[in-house]
Design a protein around this motif. Structure first.
Motif, PDB file in Angstrom:
ATOM      1  N   LEU A  78       0.828  -1.202   0.000  1.00 61.87           N
ATOM      2  CA  LEU A  78       0.000   0.000   0.000  1.00 61.87           C
ATOM      3  C   LEU A  78       0.863   1.253   0.000  1.00 61.87           C
ATOM      4  O   LEU A  78       0.630   2.183  -0.777  1.00 61.87           O
ATOM      5  N   ALA A  79       1.876   1.264   0.861  1.00 62.56           N
ATOM      6  CA  ALA A  79       2.745   2.432   0.912  1.00 62.56           C
ATOM      7  C   ALA A  79       3.450   2.618  -0.420  1.00 62.56           C
ATOM      8  O   ALA A  79       3.598   3.735  -0.908  1.00 62.56           O
ATOM      9  N   ALA A  80       3.855   1.503  -1.034  1.00 61.36           N
ATOM     10  CA  ALA A  80       4.540   1.606  -2.319  1.00 61.36           C
ATOM     11  C   ALA A  80       3.616   2.226  -3.354  1.00 61.36           C
ATOM     12  O   ALA A  80       4.031   3.110  -4.115  1.00 61.36           O
ATOM     13  N   LEU A 126      11.113  10.667   8.038  1.00 56.00           N
ATOM     14  CA  LEU A 126      11.514   9.952   6.829  1.00 56.00           C
ATOM     15  C   LEU A 126      10.308   9.750   5.910  1.00 56.00           C
ATOM     16  O   LEU A 126      10.400   9.901   4.693  1.00 56.00           O
ATOM     17  N   GLU A 127       9.167   9.458   6.514  1.00 61.34           N
ATOM     18  CA  GLU A 127       7.964   9.302   5.697  1.00 61.34           C
ATOM     19  C   GLU A 127       7.658  10.593   4.938  1.00 61.34           C
ATOM     20  O   GLU A 127       7.262  10.552   3.773  1.00 61.34           O
ATOM     21  N   ILE A 170       2.825   4.792  10.822  1.00 59.98           N
ATOM     22  CA  ILE A 170       3.988   4.794   9.921  1.00 59.98           C
ATOM     23  C   ILE A 170       4.134   3.536   9.050  1.00 59.98           C
ATOM     24  O   ILE A 170       4.194   2.421   9.542  1.00 59.98           O
ATOM     25  N   ARG A 171       4.187   3.734   7.748  1.00 64.69           N
ATOM     26  CA  ARG A 171       4.365   2.595   6.843  1.00 64.69           C
ATOM     27  C   ARG A 171       5.613   2.818   6.002  1.00 64.69           C
ATOM     28  O   ARG A 171       5.538   3.205   4.848  1.00 64.69           O
ATOM     29  N   LEU A 172       6.753   2.542   6.609  1.00 65.26           N
ATOM     30  CA  LEU A 172       8.015   2.629   5.866  1.00 65.26           C
ATOM     31  C   LEU A 172       8.338   1.259   5.308  1.00 65.26           C
ATOM     32  O   LEU A 172       7.733   0.259   5.692  1.00 65.26           O
ATOM     33  N   PHE A 173       9.309   1.212   4.406  1.00 68.51           N
ATOM     34  CA  PHE A 173       9.815  -0.086   3.943  1.00 68.51           C
ATOM     35  C   PHE A 173      10.915  -0.451   4.921  1.00 68.51           C
ATOM     36  O   PHE A 173      12.076  -0.083   4.750  1.00 68.51           O
ATOM     37  N   ASN A 221      14.529   4.125   0.961  1.00 61.61           N
ATOM     38  CA  ASN A 221      13.128   4.495   1.141  1.00 61.61           C
ATOM     39  C   ASN A 221      12.791   5.723   0.327  1.00 61.61           C
ATOM     40  O   ASN A 221      11.767   5.760  -0.355  1.00 61.61           O
ATOM     41  N   VAL A 222      13.674   6.723   0.401  1.00 58.27           N
ATOM     42  CA  VAL A 222      13.406   7.946  -0.350  1.00 58.27           C
ATOM     43  C   VAL A 222      13.520   7.667  -1.852  1.00 58.27           C
ATOM     44  O   VAL A 222      12.748   8.189  -2.648  1.00 58.27           O
TER      45      VAL A 222
END
Lengths: 368, 452, 305
Positions: free
Chosen positions: A226-228, B359-360, B286-289, B297-298
């Motif tokens: 989803l975030a992607a 970061l998000e 927060i939904r980071l990789f 991530n960026v």
């Protein structure tokens, strides 16, 4: 992790550390070097052993292909053998003397690889939006469809007999006074080197993809789909590319397989068992980790082709099993031992034997 | 409700018109979301002007995040519309969709047809038989054999010095003759006999039946060395194989086209379409990789800015390398912007909480979005971090990026917002400048209860 | 081909389908509760069939009178059900439970491992060759018709499967345990916070799934009359496909999926050819999932954001 900072390690230990880090960082070059010299040093590689090692390399390529989907993108794929089979059969159809195409090895390999990728796309396009486990059953089902089709289209695929003879690469080409076709047919070391080169190429390609846009998108979709997609990445397209790449590499492995055996063998060589073995190898070794995948394949194949026969002959020599009961032979216990090994590895190293650096970091974080 | 533009070009024109006529950047119009019987958002109207910071506030469960999810394409609204730069944020039915569906339909149709006409025998008839009889393989020969298979024509081939009259796929051997002339004449007789069986009452012979053999009158008292039922079968086979072929083609085409449309329909409103249109967001939880590094991530946010296809990546083409390098620089810039430049190589999941939130934001900014939705960016932060965050939001606006914010920290909301909208139980109860909203009695009631 | 032939094939398909559905329930329940594709389920049923065969021989049921036969069959179903249920719970405790918080694929590989171990056990139990399962029930036609027949074997499937399914539905809908199971399948943490003993509920699920599988194994033996150590994979594959087709996690879905797969199998064997059956079943699965990605009766799940 924390203790080493406080005291300086003695010189010998630091040298050992250097060696260890060399092995860790540049394991690939070390392994490639050793494998490249091996046939010159070990004469047995010119015999049946050479063929076995070649098959091992080919399985490594297959597993690396599967790793794109399962490891990087996090999609369970239970039918990789189908694409292996498509590669092998398409190679055979394009080269065997009984059909009019009779292409050269390289052209046939390129076409077969693309064909496998195309079939992967065709299967993936309608199904990749499915939830993970639904996709797993679709790939499993597709594997069965391909196996059944290969078996039943007897006029095209030769049915249970398979297609043969698949000519060796370079048939009819003379290079420096050596008839390449003959050389490939007689000396297993030619195939050994060919598949080693292809394997090395695939490893390099995987590394490059890992550190490129596509590789990052694969992992991003695995981590959080989803975030992607909220970052503008089309999850479907990314998964589709992973599916196609997986299929293509598996198809390439299939080409080599058919060429090195000079037959496609029967369709049962491309059944669910092969798929599941490859999946186990990838997960056992460590998802998304190239050295892990290679190690996983080596262990599983080694178990079947090296350990099992050795243990059986040892039992026979020691005369433990005079009545020939299957309860006292190693092969009798083969499945159970294999299963037990899978269970134990997952129990004690759930992230695999050589987890990818990213995954290892996360697990470490989880424990602290 | 206006008619949705059919083709994307028209949509672009609409966007340009909207931009020039002073339409708000984001226009949420009577948006409603229902989950079963529960109404999460009811008839929400919200305009966000270009270059402003708008806050969406309200007690927990007011439907703020649901509204965000609708705007960013994660949920589909039950009613109402969201327009960004004057356009609705869904993929339109473009010409490429149409041709794609047709193409997939055709492919599926061919696959079905191949299965229906027995691709195994077809292969035997067209490719393998030529090799068995030893004639050189030519495209024309293959075409002739392909036609022959569908017309169920009889063929002649040579084997062991004798001539055989065979069915098109060579599986039925009808007769063997010592010389070619005999075989040819017999083949013509047989073909005529087969055709005669097809020209019974109610059937019309087609051109392939008439070609050079049908002139012979059947039943010319020459005794054919073939049983009646074989002739019947051959006569029926032709009609059957054509019927099955067409049926397969048609059924497969319908199925393939319908399937493509179904898949397209399901994916037309998805988050990436919205993101590609220029809206990016952060998430409340927060939904980071989390196994990727901070920099990576960026870089995921910058994904679309890097040119080059798979082969470009495999062979590290100059375009690809330049793109990667530029993206890396931009990513570092984005990290500097939020103050994380030093953490680039750390694993994102190992960052402290506040840094993960920043970061998000960096990731969202890096996408080059023109509107950023921030979902409770200050949640769980201490007062000094909250202050920094408010500054960060203002700096985002100063880059020319519009911000829509959900926040519970009132000091942040009051400090940064140009406008504030208040949601309660899915209904917008107030909207205005921070000062206006602060005085609004309905708002006070919603937050503190009717007695306060 | 006559109408009677078609009806007969449908009948065979539905009977087969009921059997598949019984196995599919085991997959769907375990998946519904811990999200695991229990690869070992098919092989568990193979072991159940091995036990059934041993018991039939030990009890001498092949030569018993009608009353004794029916009693014996009931006993077999209970014993094999208990055996498979207990084994399933034991495997869960030993193998899957330590992996509850591991990466998602780890339990899957463990399940594959367990399936290999089961297969090896079956190999030792009945040997590598297929074994005949004695015909305990007469195959006389119960219908006064030519061309269409229902035998005691077909009837047995219905007599056993329908009550089991009704019972299961009642259990899940009406009882405390059922409520707890539904709660755990929605959200384990939340369920444990309101006092549900999650581990016990999971164990109960494994037991019920295993029990149904054990019952299925007895019926399989009586109905198909041949067992071998490799029957687990093929039957598990169809059963799992049925669970997915119906919408995995959904109990009525598994039943419907089983019936559909059974019908497709028998009709395609009759009209297209046995050798294409596998391909046709999966082609239909793929087509259905394109149009209904959540399965026939599955619920569309919305991701929490």
């Amino acid at each position: 992790m924390h203790s080493s900072a406080s005291s300086t390690p003695p010189a010998s230990a630091s040298r050992r550390l250097q060696l260890a880090s060399l092995l860790r960082e540049r394991w690939d070059l070390v392994a490639l070097g050793l494998l490249a010299i091996a046939p010159l040093v070990i004469p047995a590689l010119g015999g049946a052993l050479g063929g076995q090692v070649t098959t091992l390399f080919i399985y490594c390529i297959l597993a690396l292909g599967l790793n794109v989907m399962v490891g990087y993108t996090g999609l369970v794929h239970l039918g990789i053998a189908a694409f292996f089979g498509i590669g092998a059969y398409s190679m055979a159809i394009l080269t065997v003397p009984m059909y009019p195409f009779q292409m050269g090895f390289a052209a046939a390999a390129v076409i077969s690889t693309l064909l496998a990728a195309g079939v992967g796309l065709a299967l993936g396009a309608p199904t990749l939006r499915l939830r993970g486990d639904y996709l797993a059953i679709v790939t499993l089902g597709f594997g069965e469809v391909v196996k059944v089709t290969l078996r039943n289209l007897e006029q095209i695929t030769g049915g249970m007999k398979g297609l043969n003879p698949v000519p060796p690469p370079g048939a009819g080409v003379t290079l420096g006074g050596v008839d390449l076709g003959m050389a490939f047919a007689i000396d297993p070391r030619y195939f050994y080197y060919l598949s080693l080169i292809v394997l090395a190429g695939v490893v390099v390609a995987m590394r490059r993809l890992e550190n490129s846009r596509l590789g990052r998108a694969w992992v991003a979709v695995r981590e959080d789909e989803l975030a992607a997609s909220a970052m503008g990445i089309s999850a479907t397209r990314v998964k589709l590319s992973a599916f196609a790449m997986s299929s293509a590499v598996a198809g390439l492995a299939g080409c080599l397989y058919a060429a090195s055996l000079s037959t496609t063998a029967d369709p049962n060589a491309y059944d669910f068992n092969r798929s599941i073995m490859m999946l186990c190898a990838v997960i056992l070794g460590g998802l998304g980790s190239i050295p892990g995948t290679l190690l996983g394949v080596a262990i599983l194949v080694g178990f079947d082709t090296v350990l099992a026969p050795w243990a059986d002959s040892w039992i026979q020599q020691m005369n433990i099993n005079p009545t020939g009961s299957s309860l006292l032979s190693f092969s009798g216990w083969r499945l159970a031992l294999f299963g037990l090994a899978l269970v134990l590895v997952m129990r004690f190293r759930p992230a695999g034997l050589v987890p990818s650096r990213r995954l290892a970091a996360e697990l470490h974080e989880g424990q602290t | 409700m206006k008619l949705k533009p059919l083709f994307s070009k028209a949509a672009n024109a609409a966007a340009i018109r909207a931009a020039s006529s002073g339409t708000p950047l984001l226009d949420v119009d009577r948006l409603s979301v229902r989950f079963g019987g529960l109404v999460a958002v009811s008839e929400l109207d919200l305009d966000v002007a270009q270059g402003s910071i708008v806050s969406l506030i309200g007690p927990n469960g007011a439907g703020k995040t649901t509204a965000f999810n609708c705007i960013s394409g994660i949920y589909a609204p039950s009613a109402g519309s969201v327009r960004f730069e004057g356009r609705r944020l869904e993929r339109s039915f473009a010409a490429s969709t149409f041709w794609g569906a047709m193409g997939v339909g055709l492919l599926t149709g061919l696959l079905f047809a191949a299965a229906a006409v027995d691709v195994d025998r077809l292969w035997l008839a067209v490719i393998k038989r030529g090799m068995i009889t030893g004639e050189p393989f030519t495209i024309a020969g293959a075409q002739a054999r392909l036609r022959g298979y569908f017309r169920a024509e009889l063929a002649i081939d040579q084997m062991a010095g004798k001539w055989r009259v065979v069915s098109a796929d060579g599986l039925d051997v009808l007769a063997i003759k010592r010389n070619l002339a005999d075989a040819n004449s017999l083949r013509d007789d047989l073909q005529a006999a087969v055709t005669a069986r097809r020209t019974g009452p109610g059937t019309v012979p087609d051109t392939s039946d008439l070609a050079d053999v049908a002139q012979k009158i059947p039943g010319q008292s020459s005794v054919l060395p073939v049983k009646e039922d074989v002739l019947d079968r051959l006569a029926a086979g032709k009609a059957r194989i054509r019927r099955r072929g067409w049926l397969g083609l048609f059924a497969g085409w319908i199925l393939g086209t319908a399937g493509t449309i179904a898949v397209w329909q399901r994916g037309r409103r998805s988050a990436h379409v919205v993101a590609q249109a220029g809206i990016s967001r952060t998430f409340q939880n927060i939904r980071l990789f989390s196994t990727m590094t901070v920099l990576e991530n960026v870089l995921v946010g910058l994904d679309r800015s890097i040119p080059g296809g798979v082969f470009g990546m495999l062979f590290r083409s100059p375009t690809n390398r330049r793109g990667e390098k530029a993206a890396r620089e931009q990513a570092i810039e984005a990290l500097k912007f939020v103050g994380l430049a030093a953490e680039g190589n750390r694993i994102a999941g190992q960052l402290p909480y506040g840094d993960q939130r920043r970061l998000e934001i960096a990731r969202a900014v890096a996408t080059g979005a023109r509107l950023i939705l921030l979902d409770e960016p200050a949640a769980g932060m201490n007062p000094s971090e909250t202050g920094e965050l408010a500054g960060l939001v203002e700096r985002i606006r100063d880059r020319g990026v519009t911000v829509l914010l959900i926040e519970h920290h009132m000091n942040v909301v009051m400090r940064v917002s140009d406008r504030v909208a208040v949601l309660d139980h899915g209904v917008k109860i107030a909207e205005g400048t921070p000062a206006e909203v602060k005085r609004n009695e309905k708002v006070i009631e919603a937050y503190l209860g009717p007695d306060a | 081909m006559s109408v009677q032939f078609f009806l007969q094939q449908c009948l065979i398909g539905l009977t087969n389908g009921a059997l598949i559905a019984l196995v599919a329930l085991g997959y769907t329940m375990v998946y519904g509760i811990i999200g695991l594709i229990n690869f070992a389920h098919g092989d568990l049923i193979m072991l159940g069939a091995c036990l059934a065969l041993s018991l039939v021989t030990a009890l001498g049921l092949a030569t018993a009178g009608p009353t004794a036969t029916w009693l014996g069959i009931s006993l077999l179903i209970v014993l094999c059900g208990l055996f498979c249920g207990t084994l399933n719970v034991a495997v869960d405790r030993l193998v899957y439970k330590p992996l509850r918080s591991a990466p998602k694929l780890a339990p899957l590989v463990s399940a594959i491992g367990v399936s290999f171990i089961f297969m090896n056990m079956g190999l030792f139990w009945i040997g590598s060759a297929d074994r005949a399962f004695p015909e305990l029930l007469p195959s006389t036609n119960l219908l006064p018709m030519e061309g269409l027949q229902i035998t005691w074997k077909d009837l047995l499937v219905v007599i056993v499967v329908v009550p089991l399914m009704v019972g299961l539905t009642l259990l899940v809908q009406m009882t405390r345990l059922g409520k707890a199971m539904r709660a755990v399948s929605q959200d384990q943490t939340a369920a444990s916070l309101v006092g549900v003993d999650v581990d016990r509920v999971i164990a109960a699920t494994f037991f019920i799934g295993g029990f149904l599988g054990g019952a299925a194994s007895v019926i399989y033996g009586l109905y198909i009359n041949t067992i071998g150590f490799q029957i687990g994979f093929q039957n598990g594959l169809y059963a799992f496909t049925a669970a997915v087709l119906g919408g995995i996690g959904s109990i009525p879905g598994a039943v419907l999926g089983g019936l559909v797969i059974g019908l497709v199998r028998s009709l395609s064997s009759a009209y297209v050819g046995e050798r294409w059956t596998g391909a046709i079943v999966f082609a239909i699965l793929i087509v259905i999932l394109v149009f209904r990605p959540e399965g026939l009766l599955g619920r569309r799940t919305k991701e929490k954001v």
